[in-house]
Design a protein around this motif. Sequence first.
Motif, PDB file in Angstrom:
ATOM      1  N   THR A  94      34.045  87.093  17.256  1.00 39.28           N
ATOM      2  CA  THR A  94      34.756  88.217  18.007  1.00 39.28           C
ATOM      3  C   THR A  94      34.506  87.561  19.436  1.00 39.28           C
ATOM      4  O   THR A  94      33.513  86.688  19.503  1.00 39.28           O
ATOM      5  N   SER A  95      35.226  88.174  20.446  1.00 32.96           N
ATOM      6  CA  SER A  95      35.091  87.860  21.934  1.00 32.96           C
ATOM      7  C   SER A  95      33.543  88.043  22.361  1.00 32.96           C
ATOM      8  O   SER A  95      32.937  87.375  23.101  1.00 32.96           O
ATOM      9  N   GLU A  99      29.521  85.442  24.748  1.00 29.47           N
ATOM     10  CA  GLU A  99      28.488  86.047  25.583  1.00 29.47           C
ATOM     11  C   GLU A  99      27.397  85.070  25.442  1.00 29.47           C
ATOM     12  O   GLU A  99      26.752  84.343  26.515  1.00 29.47           O
ATOM     13  N   VAL A 131      40.665  85.270  20.434  1.00 32.26           N
ATOM     14  CA  VAL A 131      39.539  85.871  21.040  1.00 32.26           C
ATOM     15  C   VAL A 131      39.247  85.085  22.135  1.00 32.26           C
ATOM     16  O   VAL A 131      38.332  85.409  23.198  1.00 32.26           O
ATOM     17  N   ASP A 134      39.388  85.689  25.873  1.00 33.21           N
ATOM     18  CA  ASP A 134      38.174  86.278  26.691  1.00 33.21           C
ATOM     19  C   ASP A 134      37.080  85.345  27.322  1.00 33.21           C
ATOM     20  O   ASP A 134      36.297  85.443  27.843  1.00 33.21           O
ATOM     21  N   TYR A 135      37.432  84.064  26.834  1.00 29.72           N
ATOM     22  CA  TYR A 135      36.455  83.036  27.526  1.00 29.72           C
ATOM     23  C   TYR A 135      36.832  82.640  28.765  1.00 29.72           C
ATOM     24  O   TYR A 135      37.919  82.006  29.101  1.00 29.72           O
ATOM     25  N   VAL A 136      36.043  82.678  29.826  1.00 32.03           N
ATOM     26  CA  VAL A 136      36.366  82.551  31.319  1.00 32.03           C
ATOM     27  C   VAL A 136      35.313  81.610  31.680  1.00 32.03           C
ATOM     28  O   VAL A 136      35.131  81.364  33.051  1.00 32.03           O
ATOM     29  N   HIS A 160      44.835  76.933  26.475  1.00 29.77           N
ATOM     30  CA  HIS A 160      43.724  77.780  27.112  1.00 29.77           C
ATOM     31  C   HIS A 160      43.240  76.528  28.286  1.00 29.77           C
ATOM     32  O   HIS A 160      43.379  75.175  27.923  1.00 29.77           O
TER      33      HIS A 160
END
Length: 193
Positions: A94-95, A99, A131, A134-136, A160
């Motif tokens: 999941t996103s 983290e 997902v 959401d990687y920034v 991406h």
Amino acid sequence: MRDADNIREVEALGIDMMGFIFWPKSSRYVSERPNYMPTKCKRVGVFVDEDIEQVKRTADEYQLDMIQLHGHERPDYIRQLSGRKVIKAFNIATSADLEATKPYEDIVDYFLFDTKGKSVGGNGAKFDWTVLADYVGETPFLLSGGIGPDDAARIRSFHHSQLAGIDLNSRFEITPGLKDINKLKEFIKELQL
């Protein structure tokens, strides 16, 4: 990769990196040095929670261009590999799993996003790539996890800004550690359409 002839054939396809697994529990474990090591692509050694001095010795012995860490290696461990290019693998479902990358920004060269599963890697299954929207982070990543011969169109449509490449493994093998050259050749051709 362990077989000298297979290494030569895969290298001739014009790939950018080739992986060598130095984790004894893997069915792809490199227990002895192959008679041929690639010279036209980067050599990547894959380790899982290995003693740092052993990683350095192996990297020197095999003249590795990059070290891929697939275990629970912490940032302070990676800092001891200063001067060497490092890929840090993360298992993603999941996103929220993204983290875990934050403490590794600015200390590794690439992330590798693999499928969260029972095994450390090589689960042969895909995760939901959406997902990754959401990687920034600023660290480029390699996409891994169950990518197979039928995924070329899906990869061509995946975008991406930090995607740096894809990792092809079990679904392109005849047996663990032995790649199917025809499958790889056809897949690369389809990617370039």
